[in-house]
Enzyme design. Structure first.
Site, PDB file in Angstrom:
ATOM      1  N   ILE A  68       0.833  -1.201   0.000  1.00  0.00           N
ATOM      2  CA  ILE A  68       0.000   0.000   0.000  1.00  0.00           C
ATOM      3  C   ILE A  68       0.869   1.252   0.000  1.00  0.00           C
ATOM      4  CG2 ILE A  68      -1.767   1.291   1.240  1.00  0.00           C
ATOM      5  CD1 ILE A  68      -2.678  -1.302   2.516  1.00  0.00           C
ATOM      6  N   GLU A 101       3.528   4.253  -0.255  1.00  0.00           N
ATOM      7  CA  GLU A 101       4.353   4.754  -1.345  1.00  0.00           C
ATOM      8  C   GLU A 101       5.219   5.913  -0.867  1.00  0.00           C
ATOM      9  OE1 GLU A 101       1.054   3.879  -4.879  1.00  0.00           O
ATOM     10  OE2 GLU A 101       1.756   5.918  -4.496  1.00  0.00           O
ATOM     11  N   GLY A 134       2.498   9.511   2.305  1.00  0.00           N
ATOM     12  CA  GLY A 134       2.055   9.631   3.688  1.00  0.00           C
ATOM     13  C   GLY A 134       1.115   8.522   4.083  1.00  0.00           C
ATOM     14  N   SER A 135       0.351   8.738   5.157  1.00  0.00           N
ATOM     15  CA  SER A 135      -0.478   7.681   5.731  1.00  0.00           C
ATOM     16  C   SER A 135      -1.865   7.564   5.114  1.00  0.00           C
ATOM     17  CB  SER A 135      -0.638   7.915   7.246  1.00  0.00           C
ATOM     18  OG  SER A 135       0.601   7.750   7.894  1.00  0.00           O
ATOM     19  N   ARG A 189      -6.694  -4.049  10.917  1.00  0.00           N
ATOM     20  CA  ARG A 189      -6.398  -3.178  12.057  1.00  0.00           C
ATOM     21  C   ARG A 189      -6.591  -3.883  13.403  1.00  0.00           C
ATOM     22  NH1 ARG A 189      -8.499   2.248   8.914  1.00  0.00           N
ATOM     23  NH2 ARG A 189      -6.432   2.793   8.103  1.00  0.00           N
ATOM     24  N   GLU A 203      12.089   1.262  31.285  1.00  0.00           N
ATOM     25  CA  GLU A 203      12.436   2.259  32.305  1.00  0.00           C
ATOM     26  C   GLU A 203      12.312   1.689  33.713  1.00  0.00           C
ATOM     27  OE1 GLU A 203      10.889   6.677  33.808  1.00  0.00           O
ATOM     28  OE2 GLU A 203      10.080   5.760  31.989  1.00  0.00           O
ATOM     29  N   GLY A 252      15.257  -0.471  34.580  1.00  0.00           N
ATOM     30  CA  GLY A 252      16.564   0.175  34.611  1.00  0.00           C
ATOM     31  C   GLY A 252      17.581  -0.444  33.668  1.00  0.00           C
ATOM     32  N   GLU A 258      -0.437   0.022   8.959  1.00  0.00           N
ATOM     33  CA  GLU A 258      -1.899  -0.101   8.883  1.00  0.00           C
ATOM     34  C   GLU A 258      -2.604   1.184   9.326  1.00  0.00           C
ATOM     35  OE1 GLU A 258      -3.476  -3.165   7.586  1.00  0.00           O
ATOM     36  OE2 GLU A 258      -1.385  -2.995   6.993  1.00  0.00           O
ATOM     37  N   THR A 293      -1.283   5.265  10.839  1.00  0.00           N
ATOM     38  CA  THR A 293      -0.627   5.801  12.026  1.00  0.00           C
ATOM     39  C   THR A 293      -1.647   6.205  13.093  1.00  0.00           C
ATOM     40  OG1 THR A 293      -0.682   8.071  11.208  1.00  0.00           O
ATOM     41  CG2 THR A 293       1.240   6.734  10.607  1.00  0.00           C
TER      42      THR A 293
END
Length: 403
Positions: A135, A137, A141-142, A257, A353, A356, A380, A382
């Protein structure tokens, strides 16, 4: 009404997926993260087993499923079908390794596109293929409605020209489901999907991408130059219905999705499980019977992460359940993808986090899961695109009215 416990008929499949994740995927996870672009041969046996389960009917949802609006329910009641089974088993497999799950033969995102859009003859003809989906390119963009790859009818073939990037399993798959426009002047209504089989003249893999995460999965750039594809390989109807618009193509996303959301749910669950154990070893116990503000900062943070995870899981199950019951689920699919993609990345990074130096080092898989999870918030559609779709659905506005 949806029951959010694992359905009895799916428990064996889900348990089996967890065992595969724990005993087959986890042990080779680090190996193929380091050996980027190397094909995980261990998956061939697993793929053969899944094929056998699907063909025998012993495990509904073992293979790629689709959202088919033209089918009717078997009875007047609710059902837990292949879509719910798929998201639950995929979540378990990604508890093992997301990149390896994406490398599974015949389980590509293109298979879901075929299952969702193909007619009965095409379903039979493409049965058993391993289909990638092309899909994205360069520079587009999205928004998938802006794709520029063209498909021109020439006799009994379509001639495809264009470039696709970030094609998952683009080199390994048997075929690629390519999204192209029949007429740019007609906008999104003219966008159709085509099955292009591997080895078709005019299609070539230009390169494989080096990536932050999911390194076990090959991600390809594919060029199409006067690539001639049989007309019968156009999925669904060749007619351009301006009134229907992009609905036919978007039916694919209604299925994929929730699958991507399930991947994020599984990866995040792996991080939470390991982090809970590591915190306990460090003397930090998470007490589920006491409010977070009465516990240590680490325990309170962990409780918040688990709450976010549960919200993502429930939205994912809801979207899949609605598909099984032939209910429109475009809104719920985007909500699940948006929630799971965001909190999945947040959870995996937060677990690094909390743990650690142990979380940041390669002594554990936490840092790998943090890298893997980021793509699940991007492909799929953003985070921003999902929020835009949700807003349009809730407000009843078109894409032209709300950009």
């Amino acid at each position: 009404m949806i029951n959010l416990e694992t359905p009895k008929k799916h428990r064996a499949l889900v348990d089996q997926a967890h065992q595969v994740a724990m005993n087959m995927l986890r042990p080779i996870s680090r190996k193929y993260d380091r050996a980027e672009h190397s094909y995980p041969k261990e998956l061939d046996m697993l793929a053969a087993m899944i094929d056998g389960l699907s063909e025998s009917g012993a495990a509904e949802g073992a293979g790629a499923a689709g959202v088919r609006r033209d089918e009717k329910k078997d009875d007047g009641g609710v059902r837990n079908g292949s879509n719910l089974a798929s998201v639950m088993s995929i979540a378990e497999m990604c508890w093992g390794d997301t990149g390896l799950l994406l490398s599974m033969p015949r389980q590509g995102l293109g298979n879901s596109a075929i299952a969702s859009v193909a007619d009965e003859q095409q379903l039979e003809r493409f049965k058993g293929t391993w289909a990638a989906m092309a899909i994205t390119e360069p520079g587009v963009g999205s928004d998938s409605a802006n794709i520029t790859t063209t498909a021109r009818l020439d006799g009994d073939h379509y001639v495809i020209n264009g470039e696709k990037i970030y094609v998952t399993s683009g080199e390994r798959a048997d075929s690629v489901v390519v999204w192209a426009t029949l007429d740019k002047s007609l906008g999104r209504a003219a966008i159709k999907s085509f099955v292009v089989e591997k080895g078709t003249p005019g299609m070539r893999v230009e390169r494989l991408e080096h990536k932050l995460g999911i390194r076990a999965s090959d991600t390809a750039v594919i060029i199409f130059e006067d690539c001639r594809v049989p007309a019968e390989n156009l999925l669904g109807s060749p007619e351009i219905d301006v009134k229907q618009g992009f609905a036919g193509a978007m039916a694919t996303f209604d299925n994929t999705r929730p699958l991507v959301a399930a991947m994020a749910v599984g990866c995040a669950r792996a991080s939470l499980d390991l982090t809970r154990d590591l915190l306990a070893q460090a003397g930090v116990e998470v007490d589920y019977d006491r409010p977070g503000h009465l516990q240590s900062a680490a325990a309170a943070k962990f409780l918040q992460l688990e709450a976010d995870w549960e919200g993502a899981q429930l939205l994912t199950m809801q979207a899949a359940w609605m598909a099984d019951n032939r209910k429109p689920n475009s809104l719920e699919a985007s909500m699940a993808k948006a929630k799971a993609g965001r909190v999945g990345s947040d959870i995996t990074l937060s677990c690094v986090e909390l743990c650690g130096t142990l979380g940041y080092s390669e002594a554990e898989l936490l840092e790998k899961w943090a890298r893997d999870s980021k793509i699940l918030d991007i492909f799929e559609g953003t985070q921003q695109i999902q929020q835009l779709i949700v807003a349009r659905r809730i407000l009843g506005l078109s894409s032209a009215q709300l950009k």
